[in-house]
Design a protein around this motif. Structure first.
Motif, short mmCIF file in Angstrom:
data_model
loop_
_atom_site.label_atom_id
_atom_site.label_comp_id
_atom_site.label_asym_id
_atom_site.label_seq_id
_atom_site.Cartn_x
_atom_site.Cartn_y
_atom_site.Cartn_z
N ILE A 143 0.87 -1.19 0.00
CA ILE A 143 0.00 0.00 0.00
C ILE A 143 0.90 1.23 0.00
N THR A 144 0.71 2.07 -1.00
CA THR A 144 1.67 3.17 -1.18
C THR A 144 0.98 4.54 -1.22
N PRO A 145 1.76 5.57 -0.89
CA PRO A 145 1.21 6.94 -0.87
C PRO A 145 1.44 7.64 -2.21
N TRP A 146 1.09 8.91 -2.23
CA TRP A 146 1.14 9.66 -3.49
C TRP A 146 2.43 10.47 -3.68
N ASN A 147 3.23 10.65 -2.63
CA ASN A 147 4.30 11.66 -2.74
C ASN A 147 5.47 11.26 -3.64
N LEU A 169 -0.93 -4.90 -5.15
CA LEU A 169 -0.58 -3.49 -4.91
C LEU A 169 -1.82 -2.61 -4.95
N LYS A 170 -1.91 -1.72 -3.95
CA LYS A 170 -2.90 -0.65 -4.01
C LYS A 170 -2.14 0.66 -3.94
N PRO A 171 -1.97 1.32 -5.07
CA PRO A 171 -1.29 2.62 -5.02
C PRO A 171 -2.25 3.67 -4.49
N SER A 172 -1.71 4.85 -4.22
CA SER A 172 -2.58 5.94 -3.78
C SER A 172 -3.61 6.25 -4.86
N GLU A 173 -4.82 6.47 -4.43
CA GLU A 173 -5.88 6.82 -5.38
C GLU A 173 -5.66 8.21 -5.99
N LEU A 174 -4.75 8.99 -5.39
CA LEU A 174 -4.48 10.33 -5.93
C LEU A 174 -3.48 10.26 -7.09
N THR A 202 -9.75 3.29 -2.77
CA THR A 202 -9.41 4.03 -1.54
C THR A 202 -8.87 3.10 -0.47
N GLY A 203 -8.32 3.72 0.57
CA GLY A 203 -7.82 2.95 1.70
C GLY A 203 -8.94 2.26 2.46
N GLN A 204 -10.04 2.96 2.59
CA GLN A 204 -11.16 2.43 3.37
C GLN A 204 -11.71 1.15 2.75
N SER A 220 3.38 -4.34 3.43
CA SER A 220 4.38 -3.27 3.41
C SER A 220 3.63 -1.98 3.08
N PHE A 221 3.69 -1.06 4.02
CA PHE A 221 2.91 0.17 3.89
C PHE A 221 3.81 1.39 4.01
N THR A 222 3.56 2.37 3.18
CA THR A 222 4.18 3.69 3.34
C THR A 222 3.05 4.71 3.35
N GLY A 223 3.06 5.57 4.36
CA GLY A 223 2.01 6.60 4.43
C GLY A 223 2.01 7.24 5.80
N SER A 224 0.85 7.72 6.18
CA SER A 224 0.76 8.49 7.43
C SER A 224 0.75 7.58 8.66
N GLY A 225 1.13 8.14 9.78
CA GLY A 225 1.15 7.41 11.05
C GLY A 225 -0.23 6.92 11.45
N GLU A 226 -1.23 7.77 11.22
CA GLU A 226 -2.59 7.38 11.61
C GLU A 226 -3.04 6.14 10.84
N THR A 227 -2.79 6.13 9.55
CA THR A 227 -3.15 4.96 8.75
C THR A 227 -2.29 3.75 9.14
N GLY A 228 -1.02 4.01 9.45
CA GLY A 228 -0.13 2.94 9.90
C GLY A 228 -0.68 2.22 11.12
P1 ADP Z 1 -1.07 10.17 2.76
O1 ADP Z 1 -2.34 10.34 1.96
O2 ADP Z 1 -0.76 11.32 3.63
O3 ADP Z 1 0.07 9.66 1.95
P2 ADP Z 1 -2.36 7.94 3.94
O4 ADP Z 1 -1.84 7.12 5.05
O5 ADP Z 1 -3.70 8.53 4.06
O6 ADP Z 1 -1.26 9.00 3.76
O7 ADP Z 1 -2.35 7.12 2.58
C1 ADP Z 1 -1.32 6.26 2.17
C2 ADP Z 1 -1.94 5.06 1.50
O8 ADP Z 1 -2.72 4.34 2.47
C3 ADP Z 1 -2.89 5.38 0.35
O9 ADP Z 1 -2.75 4.41 -0.66
C4 ADP Z 1 -4.26 5.28 1.02
O10 ADP Z 1 -5.30 4.99 0.11
C5 ADP Z 1 -4.02 4.12 1.96
N1 ADP Z 1 -4.95 4.03 3.09
C6 ADP Z 1 -5.63 5.03 3.69
N2 ADP Z 1 -6.40 4.55 4.70
C7 ADP Z 1 -6.21 3.21 4.74
C8 ADP Z 1 -6.72 2.14 5.54
N3 ADP Z 1 -7.59 2.36 6.52
N4 ADP Z 1 -6.28 0.88 5.30
C9 ADP Z 1 -5.38 0.64 4.33
N5 ADP Z 1 -4.87 1.59 3.53
C10 ADP Z 1 -5.27 2.87 3.72
#
Ligand code: ADP
Length: 474
Positions: A143-147, A169-174, A202-204, A220-228
């Motif tokens: 699961i990957t982010p957009w940056n 793989l689920k890339p960022s929807e952005l 989406t992540g949800q 393997s996830f890269t993204g925000s702490g809250e989602t982590g």
């Molecule tokens: P940011 O958008 O700041 O990079 P996010 O953590 O929101 O950080 O998103 C990173 C990735 O995690 C994206 O691909 C997003 O769709 C995905 N994501 C968001 N929420 C969830 C979730 N609850 N479970 C799994 N993946 C998620």
């Protein structure tokens, strides 16, 4: 218009089982540039089944076969250079030169590095009467982010393929289009069907379905702490291994003996890189108290060399941030910094003049920041520098470590013993000295709330391997 509402499952682009479609927006124009599907749990289940069926054969491939595969991928990737540059610029808003120099190159480098690492990688070790084997962990959910749409995906994919793992793989929807290009590249490179599966959404929906699927063995996830945190909790229900690459609030320490002009140059370049949308951004700049006014004056001047503008214009150093939400977030932090008493010495609230359309922000420098302020503690993910002063090196170390994060740190200095002391004392996964450039074999990842696990090179491959001890075989 880029319309790709299909997922890639078991070697073919297939219709989604759902009907919901998501708009993809160009952050520089705020216009819809394409559409993707918001996949469903059923799509994820089909993708996981395909990966599971492909796993036994792929996990048994030889190192040589996988080296060839990685090299083929790199070769196909290179053929699409211009398209990658255009795609990253369009979906992320990165200036063209950055899309080429950084985004395109990083994506390529990970495949090349994984192939190189495999040449010498040992999957077996004999110890006494036993063999310790490193075996691919199984179906991996990525699961990957957009940056960094190419870098974040390819560091995971190259390591997974090198290890012999199959993936969903689920890339960022952005920023989904770089990943769709990678899909086409894998097909051309001859990746066996089912080894790579792509489910957009989406992540949800999609993200959640991946992290809770019982047949996914590793996330393997890269993204925000809250989602982590959400991902960790979800993955715990089926005892999955989890690697997390999360946020940072990285310090850049200018030691007293370092040339102040070079320090300014490095500090400013770091903070504006990728419009500050970088987990390793050196967002806290620690400067000796007696040099701070000189530093501020030079930094404000230096910032003028980084014009914000249309990412397709070769004169632009910074494009927009990714979304309205990200724009609001950066504005919110700038506002908070002002309210808490920090001094804006460059940039500030609002859009740069003449850039009303697009999610453009002003690169901003705050002086008089103390480490307890929100802007010094929370990750902004925008081009905002917070200058904090210190009086002794020990105090600088203390400030540097006074954070929940520990991704990277930057040390600028001359005296080797002091540099070493600081580098050893900072709790971070990576410490960069004097702006050195690392090669792609150097492990990347964080400590504390910046994450778990390492990516890049042989350490990255190790994440996708489990250890088996065969005792008494000799
Ligand atoms: P940011 O958008 O700041 O990079 P996010 O953590 O929101 O950080 O998103 C990173 C990735 O995690 C994206 O691909 C997003 O769709 C995905 N994501 C968001 N929420 C969830 C979730 N609850 N479970 C799994 N993946 C998620």
């Amino acid at each position: 218009m880029r319309i790709q509402t299909k997922h890639y499952i078991n070697g073919a682009f297939v219709e989604s089982t759902g009907t919901e479609v998501l708009d993809v927006i160009n952050p520089a124009t705020e216009e819809v540039i394409g559409k993707i599907s918001n996949g469903t749990a059923e799509d994820v289940d089909r993708a996981v089944q395909a990966a599971k069926e492909a796993f036994p054969a792929f996990s048994q491939t030889t190192k040589e076969e996988r080296i060839e595969l990685l090299n083929n991928i790199a070769h196909e990737y290179e053929k699409r250079k211009k398209e990658f540059i255009d795609t990253v610029t369009e979906e992320l808003g990165a200036p063209l030169h950055l899309s080429e120099r950084s985004h395109y190159n990083m994506g390529l480098a990970h495949f090349r590095e994984a192939a190189k690492q495999l040449e010498t990688f040992e999957f077996e070790e004999i110890r006494g009467n036993s063999v310790i084997r490193k075996e691919p962990i199984g179906v991996s959910g990525l699961i990957t982010p957009w940056n960094f749409p190419t870098n974040q995906t390819t560091t995971k994919l190259s390591s997974a393929f090198a290890a012999g793992c199959t993936v969903v793989l689920k890339p960022s929807e952005l920023t989904p289009y770089s990943a769709i290009m990678l899909t086409e590249i894998f097909e051309k490179a001859g990746l066996p069907k089912g080894v790579f599966n792509l489910v957009n959404g989406t992540g949800q929906t999609v993200g959640n379905a991946i992290t809770s699927h019982p047949d996914v063995e590793f996330i393997s996830f890269t993204g925000s702490g809250e989602t982590g945190k959400i991902i960790s909790k979800n993955a715990a229900n089926t005892i999955k291994k989890v690697a997390l690459e999360l946020g940072g609030k990285s310090p850049l320490i200018v030691l007293p003996d370092f040339d102040i002009e070079i320090a300014v140059k490095l500090a400013v370049a770091n903070v504006v890189f990728n419009c500050g949308q970088m987990c390793t951004a050196a967002s806290r700049t620690l400067v000796p108290k007696d040099k701070v006014e000189q530093f501020i004056e030079l930094a404000v001047k230096r910032l003028e060399r980084y014009p914000v503008g249309d990412p397709r214009d070769p004169g632009s150093a910074l494009g927009p941030v990714i979304s309205q939400q990200q724009f609001d977030r950066v504005q919110g932090y700038i506002q908070k910094g002002i309210e808490e008493g920090a001094r804006v010495v460059a940039g500030g609230l609002g859009k740069p003049e003449g850039l009303e359309k697009g999610y453009y922000v002003k690169p901003t420098i705050f002086a008089d920041v103390t480490n307890d302020m929100t802007i010094a503690q929370e990750e902004i993910f925008g081009p905002v520098m917070s200058i904090i002063t210190y009086e002794t090196v020990d105090e600088a170390i203390e400030i540097a470590n006074d954070t929940i994060y520990g991704l990277s740190a930057y040390v600028l200095g001359e005296d080797k013993a002091t540099i070493e002391k600081v580098a050893h004392s900072i709790r971070a996964g990576q410490v960069n000295i004097n702006g050195a450039i690392a090669d792609y074999s150097i492990p990347f990842g964080g400590v504390k709330q910046s994450g778990i696990g390492r990516e890049w090179g042989d350490y990255g491959i190790n994440e996708y391997l489990e250890i088996k001890s065969i005792i008494g075989i000799y």
